[in-house]
Design a protein around this motif. Sequence first.
Motif, PDB file in Angstrom:
ATOM      1  N   LEU A  29       0.868  -1.173   0.000  1.00 24.63           N
ATOM      2  CA  LEU A  29       0.000   0.000   0.000  1.00 24.63           C
ATOM      3  C   LEU A  29       0.903   1.220   0.000  1.00 24.63           C
ATOM      4  O   LEU A  29       1.820   1.325   0.815  1.00 24.63           O
ATOM      5  CB  LEU A  29      -0.897   0.007   1.249  1.00 24.63           C
ATOM      6  N   GLN A  30       0.665   2.125  -0.939  1.00 21.95           N
ATOM      7  CA  GLN A  30       1.547   3.276  -1.109  1.00 21.95           C
ATOM      8  C   GLN A  30       0.725   4.563  -1.161  1.00 21.95           C
ATOM      9  O   GLN A  30      -0.392   4.557  -1.676  1.00 21.95           O
ATOM     10  CB  GLN A  30       2.331   3.160  -2.429  1.00 21.95           C
ATOM     11  N   TYR A  31       1.314   5.636  -0.666  1.00 22.81           N
ATOM     12  CA  TYR A  31       0.680   6.951  -0.812  1.00 22.81           C
ATOM     13  C   TYR A  31       1.759   7.914  -1.301  1.00 22.81           C
ATOM     14  O   TYR A  31       2.673   8.292  -0.559  1.00 22.81           O
ATOM     15  CB  TYR A  31       0.073   7.447   0.501  1.00 22.81           C
ATOM     16  N   SER A  32       1.665   8.302  -2.574  1.00 24.70           N
ATOM     17  CA  SER A  32       2.751   9.012  -3.239  1.00 24.70           C
ATOM     18  C   SER A  32       2.593  10.534  -3.127  1.00 24.70           C
ATOM     19  O   SER A  32       1.711  11.121  -3.766  1.00 24.70           O
ATOM     20  CB  SER A  32       2.793   8.608  -4.712  1.00 24.70           C
ATOM     21  N   LEU A  33       3.466  11.160  -2.344  1.00 22.19           N
ATOM     22  CA  LEU A  33       3.445  12.625  -2.297  1.00 22.19           C
ATOM     23  C   LEU A  33       3.969  13.239  -3.590  1.00 22.19           C
ATOM     24  O   LEU A  33       3.521  14.329  -3.968  1.00 22.19           O
ATOM     25  CB  LEU A  33       4.214  13.122  -1.078  1.00 22.19           C
ATOM     26  N   PRO A  34       4.917  12.598  -4.325  1.00 25.89           N
ATOM     27  CA  PRO A  34       5.235  13.111  -5.666  1.00 25.89           C
ATOM     28  C   PRO A  34       4.001  13.161  -6.571  1.00 25.89           C
ATOM     29  O   PRO A  34       3.822  14.108  -7.337  1.00 25.89           O
ATOM     30  CB  PRO A  34       6.270  12.112  -6.189  1.00 25.89           C
ATOM     31  N   TYR A  35       3.156  12.150  -6.456  1.00 27.79           N
ATOM     32  CA  TYR A  35       1.927  12.137  -7.252  1.00 27.79           C
ATOM     33  C   TYR A  35       0.975  13.236  -6.777  1.00 27.79           C
ATOM     34  O   TYR A  35       0.346  13.929  -7.577  1.00 27.79           O
ATOM     35  CB  TYR A  35       1.247  10.768  -7.138  1.00 27.79           C
ATOM     36  N   TYR A  36       0.898  13.405  -5.473  1.00 24.85           N
ATOM     37  CA  TYR A  36       0.054  14.463  -4.901  1.00 24.85           C
ATOM     38  C   TYR A  36       0.489  15.827  -5.433  1.00 24.85           C
ATOM     39  O   TYR A  36      -0.324  16.642  -5.861  1.00 24.85           O
ATOM     40  CB  TYR A  36       0.169  14.433  -3.369  1.00 24.85           C
ATOM     41  N   ASN A  37       1.802  16.055  -5.460  1.00 24.45           N
ATOM     42  CA  ASN A  37       2.349  17.336  -5.920  1.00 24.45           C
ATOM     43  C   ASN A  37       2.020  17.591  -7.394  1.00 24.45           C
ATOM     44  O   ASN A  37       1.787  18.721  -7.796  1.00 24.45           O
ATOM     45  CB  ASN A  37       3.868  17.347  -5.723  1.00 24.45           C
ATOM     46  N   ALA A  38       2.010  16.526  -8.190  1.00 22.49           N
ATOM     47  CA  ALA A  38       1.828  16.691  -9.634  1.00 22.49           C
ATOM     48  C   ALA A  38       0.372  16.651 -10.072  1.00 22.49           C
ATOM     49  O   ALA A  38       0.048  17.117 -11.169  1.00 22.49           O
ATOM     50  CB  ALA A  38       2.607  15.609 -10.380  1.00 22.49           C
ATOM     51  N   ASN A  39      -0.508  16.098  -9.228  1.00 25.83           N
ATOM     52  CA  ASN A  39      -1.871  15.864  -9.693  1.00 25.83           C
ATOM     53  C   ASN A  39      -2.972  16.386  -8.774  1.00 25.83           C
ATOM     54  O   ASN A  39      -4.127  16.450  -9.189  1.00 25.83           O
ATOM     55  CB  ASN A  39      -2.098  14.357  -9.902  1.00 25.83           C
ATOM     56  N   VAL A  40      -2.629  16.702  -7.537  1.00 23.77           N
ATOM     57  CA  VAL A  40      -3.676  17.117  -6.594  1.00 23.77           C
ATOM     58  C   VAL A  40      -3.455  18.545  -6.116  1.00 23.77           C
ATOM     59  O   VAL A  40      -4.301  19.416  -6.325  1.00 23.77           O
ATOM     60  CB  VAL A  40      -3.732  16.156  -5.388  1.00 23.77           C
ATOM     61  N   ALA A  41      -2.346  18.797  -5.476  1.00 24.24           N
ATOM     62  CA  ALA A  41      -2.035  20.145  -4.982  1.00 24.24           C
ATOM     63  C   ALA A  41      -0.525  20.274  -4.822  1.00 24.24           C
ATOM     64  O   ALA A  41       0.138  19.320  -4.405  1.00 24.24           O
ATOM     65  CB  ALA A  41      -2.744  20.424  -3.659  1.00 24.24           C
ATOM     66  N   GLU A  42      -0.049  21.450  -5.151  1.00 25.73           N
ATOM     67  CA  GLU A  42       1.392  21.677  -5.104  1.00 25.73           C
ATOM     68  C   GLU A  42       1.914  21.588  -3.668  1.00 25.73           C
ATOM     69  O   GLU A  42       1.293  22.109  -2.739  1.00 25.73           O
ATOM     70  CB  GLU A  42       1.691  23.053  -5.687  1.00 25.73           C
ATOM     71  N   ILE A  43       3.056  20.912  -3.517  1.00 25.19           N
ATOM     72  CA  ILE A  43       3.732  20.832  -2.214  1.00 25.19           C
ATOM     73  C   ILE A  43       4.968  21.713  -2.285  1.00 25.19           C
ATOM     74  O   ILE A  43       5.840  21.502  -3.129  1.00 25.19           O
ATOM     75  CB  ILE A  43       4.130  19.376  -1.895  1.00 25.19           C
ATOM     76  N   ASP A  44       5.039  22.702  -1.431  1.00 19.44           N
ATOM     77  CA  ASP A  44       6.164  23.641  -1.467  1.00 19.44           C
ATOM     78  C   ASP A  44       7.446  23.035  -0.909  1.00 19.44           C
ATOM     79  O   ASP A  44       8.537  23.356  -1.347  1.00 19.44           O
ATOM     80  CB  ASP A  44       5.821  24.914  -0.686  1.00 19.44           C
ATOM     81  N   ASN A  45       7.300  22.162   0.087  1.00 20.26           N
ATOM     82  CA  ASN A  45       8.486  21.624   0.751  1.00 20.26           C
ATOM     83  C   ASN A  45       9.265  20.707  -0.191  1.00 20.26           C
ATOM     84  O   ASN A  45       8.729  19.705  -0.674  1.00 20.26           O
ATOM     85  CB  ASN A  45       8.057  20.859   2.003  1.00 20.26           C
ATOM     86  N   PRO A  46      10.548  21.023  -0.456  1.00 18.83           N
ATOM     87  CA  PRO A  46      11.313  20.233  -1.431  1.00 18.83           C
ATOM     88  C   PRO A  46      11.642  18.821  -0.963  1.00 18.83           C
ATOM     89  O   PRO A  46      12.003  17.972  -1.778  1.00 18.83           O
ATOM     90  CB  PRO A  46      12.594  21.057  -1.620  1.00 18.83           C
ATOM     91  N   PHE A  47      11.536  18.548   0.342  1.00 16.49           N
ATOM     92  CA  PHE A  47      11.788  17.186   0.844  1.00 16.49           C
ATOM     93  C   PHE A  47      10.522  16.341   0.770  1.00 16.49           C
ATOM     94  O   PHE A  47      10.520  15.245   0.209  1.00 16.49           O
ATOM     95  CB  PHE A  47      12.301  17.246   2.281  1.00 16.49           C
ATOM     96  N   TRP A  48       9.437  16.851   1.309  1.00 17.38           N
ATOM     97  CA  TRP A  48       8.221  16.050   1.407  1.00 17.38           C
ATOM     98  C   TRP A  48       7.652  15.659   0.060  1.00 17.38           C
ATOM     99  O   TRP A  48       7.019  14.603  -0.067  1.00 17.38           O
ATOM    100  CB  TRP A  48       7.153  16.799   2.225  1.00 17.38           C
ATOM    101  N   LYS A  49       7.910  16.461  -0.964  1.00 20.48           N
ATOM    102  CA  LYS A  49       7.307  16.114  -2.254  1.00 20.48           C
ATOM    103  C   LYS A  49       8.025  14.948  -2.943  1.00 20.48           C
ATOM    104  O   LYS A  49       7.663  14.574  -4.044  1.00 20.48           O
ATOM    105  CB  LYS A  49       7.216  17.327  -3.172  1.00 20.48           C
ATOM    106  N   HIS A  50       9.025  14.373  -2.275  1.00 19.31           N
ATOM    107  CA  HIS A  50       9.696  13.172  -2.794  1.00 19.31           C
ATOM    108  C   HIS A  50       9.363  11.926  -1.978  1.00 19.31           C
ATOM    109  O   HIS A  50       9.890  10.851  -2.252  1.00 19.31           O
ATOM    110  CB  HIS A  50      11.211  13.378  -2.780  1.00 19.31           C
ATOM    111  N   ILE A  51       8.507  12.053  -0.984  1.00 19.95           N
ATOM    112  CA  ILE A  51       8.290  10.974  -0.018  1.00 19.95           C
ATOM    113  C   ILE A  51       7.077  10.102  -0.392  1.00 19.95           C
ATOM    114  O   ILE A  51       6.034  10.605  -0.786  1.00 19.95           O
ATOM    115  CB  ILE A  51       8.074  11.570   1.389  1.00 19.95           C
ATOM    116  N   ILE A  52       7.256   8.795  -0.252  1.00 20.39           N
ATOM    117  CA  ILE A  52       6.153   7.845  -0.431  1.00 20.39           C
ATOM    118  C   ILE A  52       6.090   6.944   0.806  1.00 20.39           C
ATOM    119  O   ILE A  52       6.899   6.018   0.943  1.00 20.39           O
ATOM    120  CB  ILE A  52       6.346   6.974  -1.692  1.00 20.39           C
ATOM    121  N   PRO A  53       5.157   7.203   1.724  1.00 23.86           N
ATOM    122  CA  PRO A  53       4.946   6.226   2.803  1.00 23.86           C
ATOM    123  C   PRO A  53       4.423   4.920   2.205  1.00 23.86           C
ATOM    124  O   PRO A  53       3.611   4.937   1.268  1.00 23.86           O
ATOM    125  CB  PRO A  53       3.889   6.889   3.680  1.00 23.86           C
ATOM    126  N   ILE A  54       4.897   3.824   2.728  1.00 21.93           N
ATOM    127  CA  ILE A  54       4.558   2.532   2.124  1.00 21.93           C
ATOM    128  C   ILE A  54       4.503   1.462   3.203  1.00 21.93           C
ATOM    129  O   ILE A  54       5.220   1.548   4.215  1.00 21.93           O
ATOM    130  CB  ILE A  54       5.613   2.160   1.052  1.00 21.93           C
TER     131      ILE A  54
END
Lengths: 302, 122
Positions: A197-222
Amino acid sequence: MSRVYPRALVGAFAAVGAALWFTPAYPHAVCGSRVFPATLAIDDPGVNDEFAPTLTYQPPNSGVQEFDAEFSWSKTIFPNVGIVISDGATWQHPGGYGWEPLDTELQWGNFCWPEHELMATVGFDVSWAGTGTGTQVQPFNLYTPVIDVGKGFGDLPTSLNWLRPAAVTFELSETFPGQASTDGNQNATNLNWGFSLQYSLPYYNANVAEIDNPFWKHIIPITEFTFSKPVYNFAPGTNVTTGTIQPGVVYLADTWQFAVEAIIPINGASGHGVGVVASVDLFLDDLLPDSLGKPLFNLGGK
Amino acid sequence: MHSRSLLRLGVSLAFALSADAVLAHALLQKAVPAVGGTVSSPSEIRIEFSEGVEPRFSGIALTSAGGAAQPVGKSAVETGDNKVLVTKIGKKLPPGVYTVNWHAVSVDTHHTQGSFSFTVQP
């Protein structure tokens, strides 16, 4: 082999390929807007050019603790056909050192339905007899047909935007020993299955809402789940399901990723205590597109 | 022997990684209007990708909340920066939620696509 490969499983592979209106995708497990990261307990659903060193620590189980240093090199032969070569060293205390049996997997896939972020790859894995040393000697081959499927939820309506970054991947395989028994001990056939089970913050940044933080937008909890159960030719009382639950996190960059997961056994037969596994994955198709990172034979490709 | 082979492979890889150009899939890094953002009626859509894209095989479409296609111009890369794909919007957009659907082929031929929404405020 102690039995013939089940034709039903081969038929299931063919049916999956035929039933889905797939179009070719490209490495490394990218389908539409979805990047399926390399996972540690099960495989991702793509055929890739990658190199991944992995370190694993398992706490004492029946008095034996274990440390593994392994690598996996994925090489494309054709754009959607590749081979994965894996091996590594194991230290057990008490027990000592051993070089693990060479493992190769021929893969065919990258089947992708981009609108639905649905991706699949099939493979056939062989763990080779006589290539292990020390504590890792294996006197017979192990044969494992395997299927990996990934599904992203980016096709959900925007009213469910918060769910669109989620994805699941599945793996199903069966391991057949090349010898029915060794020194009077039965060698069981095992059914293996797992999912992530994955939740992709890179996907969130590109498709849902922009993430300003340059670290968090690369994180995928899994969280990964793996299970195995002897299903044939097992000794009485040994057909127990074993497995692990592996919560962790992936840092996904453009050309590499780092992943770390805890290893939690699901029962006493699976181990005791919490282990840890960490891996760096280098995307060779992106890093070395004109040499190691491209297929050996690129029929009509790039 | 295995350890030495692994070491040799690692050293070769390290040299190779430091010497070659880096190419990747064209994935959305940033957009204007911002992904999920709220704006006044924009005159264009700009998408910055992680990799250069081929404008002949890349494009941007815009639809309203009801699914009606909105007039947009032909997509083109920004002069001097092929990581940025730009499309002019053909009319002033009335308030509402709009969806951007994009597809891209990176300069190393990898295909990607995606979508996001933004809101035009009154």
